[in-house]
Design a protein around this motif. Structure first.
Motif, PDB file in Angstrom:
ATOM      1  N   MET A  60      48.486 120.916  78.351  1.00 36.07           N
ATOM      2  CA  MET A  60      49.524 120.033  78.895  1.00 36.07           C
ATOM      3  C   MET A  60      48.919 118.910  79.728  1.00 36.07           C
ATOM      4  O   MET A  60      49.363 117.765  79.666  1.00 36.07           O
ATOM      5  N   LEU A  61      47.887 119.233  80.516  1.00 35.87           N
ATOM      6  CA  LEU A  61      47.229 118.195  81.306  1.00 35.87           C
ATOM      7  C   LEU A  61      46.633 117.126  80.396  1.00 35.87           C
ATOM      8  O   LEU A  61      46.760 115.923  80.650  1.00 35.87           O
ATOM      9  N   ALA A  62      45.993 117.581  79.309  1.00 36.08           N
ATOM     10  CA  ALA A  62      45.383 116.640  78.377  1.00 36.08           C
ATOM     11  C   ALA A  62      46.430 115.803  77.661  1.00 36.08           C
ATOM     12  O   ALA A  62      46.265 114.584  77.487  1.00 36.08           O
ATOM     13  N   LEU A  63      47.530 116.426  77.267  1.00 38.66           N
ATOM     14  CA  LEU A  63      48.561 115.737  76.498  1.00 38.66           C
ATOM     15  C   LEU A  63      49.415 114.820  77.357  1.00 38.66           C
ATOM     16  O   LEU A  63      49.875 113.777  76.887  1.00 38.66           O
ATOM     17  N   TYR A  64      49.633 115.199  78.613  1.00 35.18           N
ATOM     18  CA  TYR A  64      50.541 114.412  79.457  1.00 35.18           C
ATOM     19  C   TYR A  64      49.802 113.537  80.463  1.00 35.18           C
ATOM     20  O   TYR A  64      49.585 112.354  80.248  1.00 35.18           O
ATOM     21  N   TRP A  65      49.380 114.133  81.571  1.00 32.61           N
ATOM     22  CA  TRP A  65      48.900 113.315  82.683  1.00 32.61           C
ATOM     23  C   TRP A  65      47.608 112.574  82.351  1.00 32.61           C
ATOM     24  O   TRP A  65      47.501 111.360  82.556  1.00 32.61           O
ATOM     25  N   TYR A  66      46.625 113.300  81.824  1.00 30.73           N
ATOM     26  CA  TYR A  66      45.352 112.624  81.571  1.00 30.73           C
ATOM     27  C   TYR A  66      45.503 111.605  80.466  1.00 30.73           C
ATOM     28  O   TYR A  66      44.966 110.493  80.546  1.00 30.73           O
ATOM     29  N   ASN A  67      46.268 111.942  79.439  1.00 31.19           N
ATOM     30  CA  ASN A  67      46.459 110.997  78.342  1.00 31.19           C
ATOM     31  C   ASN A  67      47.185 109.738  78.803  1.00 31.19           C
ATOM     32  O   ASN A  67      46.842 108.624  78.386  1.00 31.19           O
ATOM     33  N   ARG A  68      48.165 109.917  79.662  1.00 27.27           N
ATOM     34  CA  ARG A  68      48.876 108.744  80.173  1.00 27.27           C
ATOM     35  C   ARG A  68      47.922 107.805  80.900  1.00 27.27           C
ATOM     36  O   ARG A  68      47.966 106.584  80.720  1.00 27.27           O
ATOM     37  N   ASN A  69      47.032 108.359  81.711  1.00 30.81           N
ATOM     38  CA  ASN A  69      46.072 107.522  82.428  1.00 30.81           C
ATOM     39  C   ASN A  69      45.067 106.872  81.491  1.00 30.81           C
ATOM     40  O   ASN A  69      44.659 105.723  81.706  1.00 30.81           O
TER      41      ASN A  69
END
Length: 279
Positions: free
Chosen positions: A221-230
């Motif tokens: 989820m971190l990779a798909l959402y927050w980190y990917n958004r950045n």
């Protein structure tokens, strides 16, 4: 003595063969970037950390407005030529910037007005670059919601940035202590929030709490959402036309700034400027 010995031991072969350092291959001047991590001046409270009314500051009050001026004057020492902001294209930043230059929006508390537009207007910069981005999770969610994906629902389960483990509680205490009301001025607050140490912990906040959901769900989820958004926001910044003479100012929420610090520091195209180093 032991440290010097090991340094010589590992560096001597490279010196003897004339091997260049990695940095020697990238001697072209890099575009300088100043990332200013900020809290949201109008307190929309859309992030995981909410600021209660009693902890909020009014940037339009006589006292705090003077502090905003001090902060703006400090940031202007960077002498930016381009300004990027955390905004969607449909926010119509450049239409609003033109209106700002005509005297409108001066009573808006949003940092995009109080910092970005004010700096742009003072320095006669006619364009702002809106670099916010959806994550790949948002794109996938739209598609997978139609298929009623069980896997996707299970992946999302309980991922809400709300955890009460000891490490998460420590981060909550850090964020509460970082509220502007606890500092002598906004500039002091920004010096603290934009320090290397603060960004280190701000980045690390996403590696605890929900990151530990089940086996890999939190990590995915971190990779798909927050980190990917950045990463996508960083890609939008890369798309800003620039050369070695340009100086790009990026104004975004401090959670983004912690990730941007890593991306700009390790990019071969940019020279990351420490907020505290402006003179």
């Amino acid at each position: 003595m032991k440290t010097i010995f090991y340094t010589l031991l590992f560096c001597l072969p490279a010196l003897m063969t004339g091997q260049k350092k990695p940095s020697d291959y990238f001697q072209n001047p890099k575009t300088k970037v100043l990332v200013v991590g900020t809290f949201h001046f109008d307190y929309p409270n859309l992030d995981a950390h909410k600021t209660p009314k009693e902890d909020q500051v009014d940037v339009l009050s006589p006292k705090t407005s003077k502090e905003v001026t001090e902060l703006v004057n400090y940031i202007k020492k960077f002498k930016p030529t381009k300004i990027a902001i955390e905004a969607w294209p449909e926010w119509n930043a450049n239409k609003k910037l033109k209106e700002y230059s005509e005297g409108k929006h001066r009573d808006q508390r949003d940092e995009r007005y109080q910092l970005a537009m004010r700096i742009a207007d003072d320095l006669k910069i006619k364009e702002l670059y809106s670099v916010d981005a959806r994550s790949i999770l948002d794109d996938l969610e739209e598609k997978l919601r139609k298929t009623d994906s069980v896997y996707f629902k299970n992946l999302l389960q309980d991922y809400d940035f709300k955890s009460d483990d000891p490490v998460s509680q420590s981060f909550s205490a850090l964020y509460k202590s970082s509220e502007p009301k606890n500092f002598r001025s906004l500039l002091d607050n920004f010096m603290y929030m934009n320090s290397k140490e603060y960004h280190q912990y701000g980045y690390g906040a996403y590696l605890s709490g929900d990151f530990k959901l089940r086996q890999y769900d939190g990590a995915d989820m971190l990779a798909l959402y927050w980190y990917n958004r950045n990463l996508r926001m960083f890609r939008n910044i890369q798309n800003i036309p620039h050369n070695a003479e340009d100086r790009i100012l990026v104004i975004a929420g401090n959670g983004h700034a912690a990730v941007f610090r890593q991306l700009f520091t390790y990019s071969a195209e940019y020279d990351f400027i420490e907020f505290s180093s402006l003179k």
